[in-house]
Design an enzyme around this catalytic site. Sequence first.
Site, PDB file in Angstrom:
ATOM      1  N   LYS A  26      62.172  92.484 -67.246  1.00 51.74           N
ATOM      2  CA  LYS A  26      60.128  91.590 -67.041  1.00 51.74           C
ATOM      3  C   LYS A  26      59.923  93.066 -66.032  1.00 51.74           C
ATOM      4  CE  LYS A  26      60.656  89.946 -62.289  1.00 51.74           C
ATOM      5  NZ  LYS A  26      59.698  88.465 -61.504  1.00 51.74           N
TER       6      LYS A  26
ATOM      7  N   HIS B  88      65.910  86.172 -65.828  1.00 54.13           N
ATOM      8  CA  HIS B  88      67.572  86.132 -65.405  1.00 54.13           C
ATOM      9  C   HIS B  88      67.379  84.345 -64.853  1.00 54.13           C
ATOM     10  CE1 HIS B  88      65.733  87.359 -60.686  1.00 54.13           C
ATOM     11  NE2 HIS B  88      66.555  86.605 -61.026  1.00 54.13           N
TER      12      HIS B  88
ATOM     13  N   LYS C 184      71.114  81.616 -64.936  1.00 52.66           N
ATOM     14  CA  LYS C 184      71.739  80.830 -63.893  1.00 52.66           C
ATOM     15  C   LYS C 184      72.708  79.890 -64.196  1.00 52.66           C
ATOM     16  CE  LYS C 184      68.340  82.104 -60.290  1.00 52.66           C
ATOM     17  NZ  LYS C 184      69.087  82.117 -59.385  1.00 52.66           N
TER      18      LYS C 184
ATOM     19  N   ASP D 233      55.054  87.322 -61.078  1.00 51.03           N
ATOM     20  CA  ASP D 233      55.890  87.871 -61.012  1.00 51.03           C
ATOM     21  C   ASP D 233      56.887  86.519 -60.263  1.00 51.03           C
ATOM     22  OD1 ASP D 233      57.025  89.377 -59.693  1.00 51.03           O
ATOM     23  OD2 ASP D 233      57.381  87.820 -57.520  1.00 51.03           O
TER      24      ASP D 233
ATOM     25  N   HIS E 202      59.403  82.663 -64.355  1.00 49.84           N
ATOM     26  CA  HIS E 202      60.266  81.414 -63.828  1.00 49.84           C
ATOM     27  C   HIS E 202      60.457  80.062 -63.920  1.00 49.84           C
ATOM     28  CE1 HIS E 202      62.376  85.629 -62.845  1.00 49.84           C
ATOM     29  NE2 HIS E 202      61.483  85.062 -61.767  1.00 49.84           N
TER      30      HIS E 202
ATOM     31  N   LYS F  55      56.185  83.030 -50.605  1.00 50.53           N
ATOM     32  CA  LYS F  55      57.428  84.143 -50.121  1.00 50.53           C
ATOM     33  C   LYS F  55      56.883  83.879 -48.010  1.00 50.53           C
ATOM     34  CE  LYS F  55      57.876  87.807 -52.989  1.00 50.53           C
ATOM     35  NZ  LYS F  55      59.383  87.663 -53.062  1.00 50.53           N
TER      36      LYS F  55
HETATM   37  P1  NAP Z   1      64.579 101.668 -60.182  1.00 52.68           P
HETATM   38  O1  NAP Z   1      65.560 101.605 -59.209  1.00 52.68           O
HETATM   39  O2  NAP Z   1      63.040 102.948 -60.151  1.00 52.68           O
HETATM   40  O3  NAP Z   1      65.442 102.632 -61.376  1.00 52.68           O
HETATM   41  C1  NAP Z   1      64.514 103.357 -62.442  1.00 52.68           C
HETATM   42  C2  NAP Z   1      65.482 103.975 -63.538  1.00 52.68           C
HETATM   43  O4  NAP Z   1      64.997 104.425 -64.673  1.00 52.68           O
HETATM   44  C3  NAP Z   1      66.438 104.700 -62.493  1.00 52.68           C
HETATM   45  O5  NAP Z   1      68.190 105.121 -63.438  1.00 52.68           O
HETATM   46  C4  NAP Z   1      65.739 106.254 -63.362  1.00 52.68           C
HETATM   47  O6  NAP Z   1      66.460 107.363 -63.180  1.00 52.68           O
HETATM   48  C5  NAP Z   1      65.712 106.141 -64.517  1.00 52.68           C
HETATM   49  N1  NAP Z   1      64.432 106.965 -65.167  1.00 52.68           N
HETATM   50  C6  NAP Z   1      62.437 106.654 -65.101  1.00 52.68           C
HETATM   51  N2  NAP Z   1      62.213 107.184 -65.580  1.00 52.68           N
HETATM   52  C7  NAP Z   1      63.320 107.444 -66.955  1.00 52.68           C
HETATM   53  C8  NAP Z   1      62.857 108.534 -67.787  1.00 52.68           C
HETATM   54  N3  NAP Z   1      61.820 109.730 -68.312  1.00 52.68           N
HETATM   55  N4  NAP Z   1      63.792 109.225 -68.541  1.00 52.68           N
HETATM   56  C9  NAP Z   1      65.189 108.069 -68.009  1.00 52.68           C
HETATM   57  N5  NAP Z   1      65.617 107.229 -67.063  1.00 52.68           N
HETATM   58  C10 NAP Z   1      64.087 107.128 -66.045  1.00 52.68           C
HETATM   59  O7  NAP Z   1      63.961 100.347 -60.571  1.00 52.68           O
HETATM   60  P2  NAP Z   1      65.096  98.669 -60.836  1.00 52.68           P
HETATM   61  O8  NAP Z   1      64.972  98.488 -59.424  1.00 52.68           O
HETATM   62  O9  NAP Z   1      66.282  99.355 -61.050  1.00 52.68           O
HETATM   63  O10 NAP Z   1      64.278  98.491 -62.349  1.00 52.68           O
HETATM   64  C11 NAP Z   1      64.531  98.557 -63.398  1.00 52.68           C
HETATM   65  C12 NAP Z   1      63.818  97.744 -63.932  1.00 52.68           C
HETATM   66  O11 NAP Z   1      64.269  96.092 -64.062  1.00 52.68           O
HETATM   67  C13 NAP Z   1      62.366  98.114 -64.538  1.00 52.68           C
HETATM   68  O12 NAP Z   1      61.669  97.681 -65.166  1.00 52.68           O
HETATM   69  C14 NAP Z   1      62.379  96.447 -62.698  1.00 52.68           C
HETATM   70  O13 NAP Z   1      60.528  95.683 -63.507  1.00 52.68           O
HETATM   71  C15 NAP Z   1      62.803  95.752 -64.059  1.00 52.68           C
HETATM   72  N6  NAP Z   1      63.452  94.560 -62.624  1.00 52.68           N
HETATM   73  C16 NAP Z   1      64.503  95.207 -61.253  1.00 52.68           C
HETATM   74  C17 NAP Z   1      64.652  94.416 -60.644  1.00 52.68           C
HETATM   75  C18 NAP Z   1      65.393  94.822 -59.513  1.00 52.68           C
HETATM   76  O14 NAP Z   1      65.962  93.880 -58.489  1.00 52.68           O
HETATM   77  N7  NAP Z   1      65.082  95.919 -58.860  1.00 52.68           N
HETATM   78  C19 NAP Z   1      64.853  92.761 -61.069  1.00 52.68           C
HETATM   79  C20 NAP Z   1      64.076  92.321 -62.364  1.00 52.68           C
HETATM   80  C21 NAP Z   1      63.271  93.494 -63.018  1.00 52.68           C
HETATM   81  P3  NAP Z   1      66.247 108.652 -63.127  1.00 52.68           P
HETATM   82  O15 NAP Z   1      64.827 109.216 -61.949  1.00 52.68           O
HETATM   83  O16 NAP Z   1      67.570 109.223 -62.759  1.00 52.68           O
HETATM   84  O17 NAP Z   1      65.672 109.261 -64.062  1.00 52.68           O
END
Ligand code: NAP
Length: 484
Positions: A148, A178, A182, A235, A240, A331
Amino acid sequence: MVSRVIPVDPFDLVIFGGTGDLARRKIIPGLFRRFCSGQMPPEAQIIGAARSEMTDAEFRIFTAEAIAEFGGSAVVEDGMLDAFLDRVGYVVIDAKGEGGWKELSARVRDNLVHAFYFSVAPSLFGDLAERLHEHGLAGDEARIVVEKPFGKDLESARALNAVLEKHFDEHQIYRIDHYLGKETVQNLMAVRFGNVLFEPLWNAQYVDHIQITVAETVGVGGRGSYYDQSGAMRDMVQNHLMQLLCLIAMEPPAKFEPDAVRDEKLKVIRALEPVEPHHIVRGQYAATDTASGYRQDVENLRSFTESFMALKVHISNWRWAGTPFYLRTGKKLKARTSEIVVVFKDAPHSIFGVDAGRHRNVLAIRLQPNEGMTLDVTIKEPGPGGMRLVDVPLDMSFAEALGPDAEQATEAYERLIMDVIRGNQTLFMRGDEVEAAWAWTDPIIEGWIRRSDVPKTYDPGGAGPEDALVLMHRDGRRWRELKA
Ligand code: NAP
């Protein structure tokens, strides 16, 4: 209680965005726990993929650190971590470029399930799908997992679906919410459809109303710029809370099978009535002497995005005609709690007279914390003094009832990843479901943009704006108190 873990078949899992926050906090630690439990077989392979220059050895260190920080406190047998790290590798890849794709193709093994986790920004989904196809990785054995947010409105969700469906069939696409992974959310279905007790009463004739609450104590944290574009409606509510609403309200599916369940959920979404403006409350948490408010947190002092939403929803079908569903999420509220509360109607006639007061059965299903169920039952207040009635809870904490295994219940992400490997889409959203949810959400958002609606401020640590209480009071009802 002894838990039975059935190992899945060997697989290759590629985590695009393997160096990101989600991979570090949820995906990698979750996989490690499944490995330790014996569910992830030793022949499985996990490949991290992102643009950052890293060797296999460096990614293994990253993986070990993620497990140390977020793996939980479970005692792990000696050698487990090393055995897991042996299964882990890394490929430098750019979703938008050509580098790394040949190496990835060479590393992915034939005749196994191939799962590609798109843990990257949604703007890269199309590029990844295209590259996987070009490099012969989009065959029948491939499954893609997408995170998401799945779009920000109907149009963008349709565009995303179109991009993915260009190279993958619906049965290969796993859209994660997610919440559906649960334990207690699945228990909703077990409670409803595994017991003869509730289903006959599960309708407008016996249910006065249903409340769904997902409350957080934290503010927007470091997600300010993303959150301000999104707000509580996009969000939380569109995905959810909508999923919880579907599971509570849907008709019994003929079988616990992916499309049977998802067909029923879709019918609920399509039966949702448009929401009247006066049935919607939006809020923003205010600043205090010691803490910044929403607008400071998102660094947008003119923001009209909501950090709180409450709304009254009606489902137009035979089962639910006339029974309102009250949804709220926000929140910086008083307690971190997710709960579904089914408030049944009064008994049709009180043989005890008016002095006995008004009593109702209330079924509360707690998703977090302390997953469990409470059923308020009316009994006689003990002691002399005539027939006075009192409501007492039959309280069941799953951890107490089922022992330590329940406490160590599988976390949502690890369960869902194992379902991907097994090819079970029951707990994933289908494309038409997501689009239907946006089709219902869009007019609500468009409505408040048209009306230049300004969210009400609310004090942190409370139950949201006063108007949210009024939303219920007007109907002679009240929210269940937020309790941690
Ligand atoms: P993040 O911390 O910003 O990580 C993004 C990842 O994408 C990094 O590993 C980055 O590594 C990689 N990336 C960026 N550009 C890229 C490219 N051109 N080619 C290949 N890899 C690339 O984001 P995140 O929080 O992990 O979230 C990832 C996804 O999950 C998003 O869609 C977010 O909305 C979703 N999400 C996250 C959470 C959470 O708790 N974090 C919860 C729900 C949903 P490099 O910069 O090394 O390429």
